[in-house]
Write a protein that holds these residues in place. Structure first.
Motif, PDB file in Angstrom:
ATOM      1  N   ILE A 118     -61.603 -20.147 -41.782  1.00 55.91           N
ATOM      2  CA  ILE A 118     -61.344 -20.778 -40.483  1.00 55.91           C
ATOM      3  C   ILE A 118     -62.136 -22.077 -40.358  1.00 55.91           C
ATOM      4  N   SER A 119     -63.403 -22.024 -40.762  1.00 59.62           N
ATOM      5  CA  SER A 119     -64.281 -23.188 -40.612  1.00 59.62           C
ATOM      6  C   SER A 119     -63.825 -24.359 -41.476  1.00 59.62           C
ATOM      7  N   VAL A 120     -63.397 -24.066 -42.702  1.00 60.57           N
ATOM      8  CA  VAL A 120     -62.911 -25.130 -43.586  1.00 60.57           C
ATOM      9  C   VAL A 120     -61.652 -25.767 -43.004  1.00 60.57           C
ATOM     10  N   VAL A 121     -60.759 -24.933 -42.473  1.00 60.17           N
ATOM     11  CA  VAL A 121     -59.526 -25.449 -41.873  1.00 60.17           C
ATOM     12  C   VAL A 121     -59.847 -26.357 -40.692  1.00 60.17           C
ATOM     13  N   PHE A 122     -60.734 -25.908 -39.824  1.00 63.60           N
ATOM     14  CA  PHE A 122     -61.069 -26.711 -38.651  1.00 63.60           C
ATOM     15  C   PHE A 122     -61.887 -27.944 -39.023  1.00 63.60           C
ATOM     16  N   TYR A 123     -62.652 -27.869 -40.093  1.00 65.68           N
ATOM     17  CA  TYR A 123     -63.368 -29.058 -40.569  1.00 65.68           C
ATOM     18  C   TYR A 123     -62.372 -30.162 -40.913  1.00 65.68           C
ATOM     19  N   ASN A 124     -61.286 -29.783 -41.563  1.00 62.66           N
ATOM     20  CA  ASN A 124     -60.257 -30.763 -41.907  1.00 62.66           C
ATOM     21  C   ASN A 124     -59.469 -31.210 -40.677  1.00 62.66           C
ATOM     22  N   ILE A 125     -59.254 -30.304 -39.729  1.00 64.33           N
ATOM     23  CA  ILE A 125     -58.526 -30.660 -38.512  1.00 64.33           C
ATOM     24  C   ILE A 125     -59.305 -31.685 -37.691  1.00 64.33           C
ATOM     25  N   VAL A 133     -56.401 -33.827 -35.368  1.00 60.19           N
ATOM     26  CA  VAL A 133     -56.674 -34.080 -33.954  1.00 60.19           C
ATOM     27  C   VAL A 133     -56.662 -35.579 -33.665  1.00 60.19           C
ATOM     28  N   ASN A 134     -57.366 -36.343 -34.464  1.00 58.52           N
ATOM     29  CA  ASN A 134     -57.394 -37.795 -34.254  1.00 58.52           C
ATOM     30  C   ASN A 134     -56.026 -38.426 -34.479  1.00 58.52           C
ATOM     31  N   THR A 135     -55.298 -37.912 -35.452  1.00 56.94           N
ATOM     32  CA  THR A 135     -53.959 -38.456 -35.712  1.00 56.94           C
ATOM     33  C   THR A 135     -53.052 -38.286 -34.503  1.00 56.94           C
ATOM     34  N   VAL A 136     -53.066 -37.083 -33.911  1.00 57.19           N
ATOM     35  CA  VAL A 136     -52.232 -36.807 -32.735  1.00 57.19           C
ATOM     36  C   VAL A 136     -52.684 -37.640 -31.541  1.00 57.19           C
ATOM     37  N   LEU A 137     -53.988 -37.689 -31.323  1.00 56.26           N
ATOM     38  CA  LEU A 137     -54.501 -38.443 -30.167  1.00 56.26           C
ATOM     39  C   LEU A 137     -54.158 -39.931 -30.266  1.00 56.26           C
ATOM     40  N   MET A 138     -54.234 -40.480 -31.459  1.00 57.39           N
ATOM     41  CA  MET A 138     -53.929 -41.905 -31.623  1.00 57.39           C
ATOM     42  C   MET A 138     -52.430 -42.181 -31.514  1.00 57.39           C
ATOM     43  N   LYS A 139     -51.595 -41.253 -32.003  1.00 52.99           N
ATOM     44  CA  LYS A 139     -50.153 -41.443 -31.867  1.00 52.99           C
ATOM     45  C   LYS A 139     -49.698 -41.350 -30.412  1.00 52.99           C
ATOM     46  N   TRP A 149     -65.630 -36.364 -34.165  1.00 53.75           N
ATOM     47  CA  TRP A 149     -65.792 -35.010 -33.645  1.00 53.75           C
ATOM     48  C   TRP A 149     -66.993 -34.287 -34.251  1.00 53.75           C
ATOM     49  N   LEU A 150     -67.420 -34.688 -35.425  1.00 51.62           N
ATOM     50  CA  LEU A 150     -68.543 -34.039 -36.088  1.00 51.62           C
ATOM     51  C   LEU A 150     -69.818 -34.870 -35.986  1.00 51.62           C
ATOM     52  N   VAL A 233     -70.822 -23.843 -42.116  1.00 47.26           N
ATOM     53  CA  VAL A 233     -69.761 -24.429 -42.930  1.00 47.26           C
ATOM     54  C   VAL A 233     -69.366 -25.813 -42.427  1.00 47.26           C
ATOM     55  N   ILE A 234     -69.257 -25.960 -41.093  1.00 44.00           N
ATOM     56  CA  ILE A 234     -68.705 -27.203 -40.529  1.00 44.00           C
ATOM     57  C   ILE A 234     -69.742 -28.320 -40.472  1.00 44.00           C
ATOM     58  N   THR A 235     -70.947 -28.023 -39.978  1.00 40.93           N
ATOM     59  CA  THR A 235     -71.930 -29.102 -39.778  1.00 40.93           C
ATOM     60  C   THR A 235     -73.256 -28.877 -40.491  1.00 40.93           C
ATOM     61  N   GLU A 236     -73.503 -27.665 -40.989  1.00 37.83           N
ATOM     62  CA  GLU A 236     -74.799 -27.319 -41.586  1.00 37.83           C
ATOM     63  C   GLU A 236     -75.957 -27.548 -40.622  1.00 37.83           C
ATOM     64  N   GLY A 237     -75.681 -27.443 -39.336  1.00 36.82           N
ATOM     65  CA  GLY A 237     -76.730 -27.648 -38.348  1.00 36.82           C
ATOM     66  C   GLY A 237     -76.880 -29.082 -37.901  1.00 36.82           C
ATOM     67  N   GLY A 238     -76.205 -29.983 -38.561  1.00 33.52           N
ATOM     68  CA  GLY A 238     -76.300 -31.399 -38.198  1.00 33.52           C
ATOM     69  C   GLY A 238     -75.275 -31.779 -37.157  1.00 33.52           C
ATOM     70  N   PRO A 239     -75.127 -33.065 -36.905  1.00 37.62           N
ATOM     71  CA  PRO A 239     -76.004 -34.138 -37.427  1.00 37.62           C
ATOM     72  C   PRO A 239     -77.329 -34.178 -36.675  1.00 37.62           C
TER      73      PRO A 239
END
Length: 299
Positions: A118-125, A133-139, A149-150, A233-239
């Motif tokens: 799930i985390s890998v999928v949402f990292y790419n989303i 997400v950015n693609t849809v928002l910009m279109k 987002w990260l 998985v998504i941020t490793e606690g960062g940034p």
């Protein structure tokens, strides 16, 4: 008499694997941690007894207390979104809808999918450059430039959204079980007396659901305070530590496997951090039980 001892032996044989696993993977590590939190121990070499020095360091550890603050922000945001959405979905899917069984399975599906997947999928989303997400928002011309987002500003919101998506189905199922245990006669009697849907929900559903809600909220609180897998998985606690939560900080002390972890293992100090984290979770849970003690009474 022989039959009685034979049944006892059979029962003991069936219980033995669970007992052995509990002792070796649960009880023994607990006592190991309680011992080494008084030691300076890096996982190899000789353990040096240092008394309460680890706890003295803990009180001065700004990173730990920052992770505690992040934990409460993360848990609060997750609970505020997850619980109302779960209850709303349970109420909707408790009705007579076409394909309701399929919908229940769809909403519950994220619960059985691996958190890492799930985390890998949402990292790419939510990827800042080519994420969906950015693609849809910009279109749709809702943003003029990609949203990071990260990044430091939105990272916590992103991991909360991922956590909510993965948890809603689980608590929805528990609420749904509670709703189906409420006698339908109560709703029919209220409808005959002229009560509308809103009054039936407020005066029948919520009071009758209170014992189940108490358990669901307790489970949600504990899971939210202890959750760290998707964040790792998504941020490793960062940034810059913006999403570093208690149990992720603890994980990095015990298992430094990434670039964001300490250079060397700190099992002694990590044990002290683990004990403090458990005390914080236990204290919050205890306070919740104290203030929610009337919820297990159905009026």
């Amino acid at each position: 008499m022989i039959y009685k001892w034979r049944r006892l032996g059979e029962n003991s044989l069936f219980l033995a694997p669970s007992i052995i696993l509990t002792l070796t993977l649960g009880i023994y590590p607990l006592f190991w941690m309680l011992r080494y939190m008084f030691y300076d121990y890096a996982g190899y070499g000789e353990a040096l007894f240092i008394g309460l020095d680890n706890f003295s360091r803990l009180l001065r550890d700004g990173l730990f207390w920052e992770s505690v603050r992040n934990t409460f922000v993360f848990a609060g945001g997750k609970l505020l979104l997850t619980l109302p959405l779960s209850l709303l979905l349970a109420v909707i899917l408790n009705g007579k809808l076409r394909g309701v069984s399929l919908l229940r399975g769809i909403y519950f599906m994220p619960t059985v999918i691996s958190t890492a997947v799930i985390s890998v999928v949402f990292y790419n989303i939510f990827n800042s450059y080519n994420g969906m997400v950015n693609t849809v928002l910009m279109k749709l011309h809702l943003v003029s430039a990609p949203v990071d987002w990260l990044g430091p500003k939105h990272a916590m919101l992103t991991v909360i959204i991922v956590a909510v998506w993965g948890a809603v189905g689980n608590y929805m199922l528990l609420f749904l079980a509670g709703l189906q245990s409420i006698p339908q006669d109560l709703y029919e009697s209220a409808a005959i007396d002229g009560a509308n849907a809103g009054r039936r929900f407020w005066n029948i559903t919520l009071p009758m659901l209170a014992p189940v809600a108490q358990m669901v909220i307790m489970l949600a609180i504990i899971a939210s305070l202890k959750g760290y897998e998707s964040i790792m998985v998504i941020t490793e606690g960062g940034p810059i530590g913006k999403t570093e939560v208690m149990y992720l900080y603890l994980y990095k002390l015990l298992f430094p496997v990434s670039t964001g972890s300490p250079v060397a293992q700190q099992l002694g100090y990590g044990s002290a951090v683990g004990f403090a984290s458990a005390v914080i979770v236990g204290a919050v849970t205890g306070l919740y039980f104290f203030f929610s003690r009337k919820m297990n009474k159905v009026y």
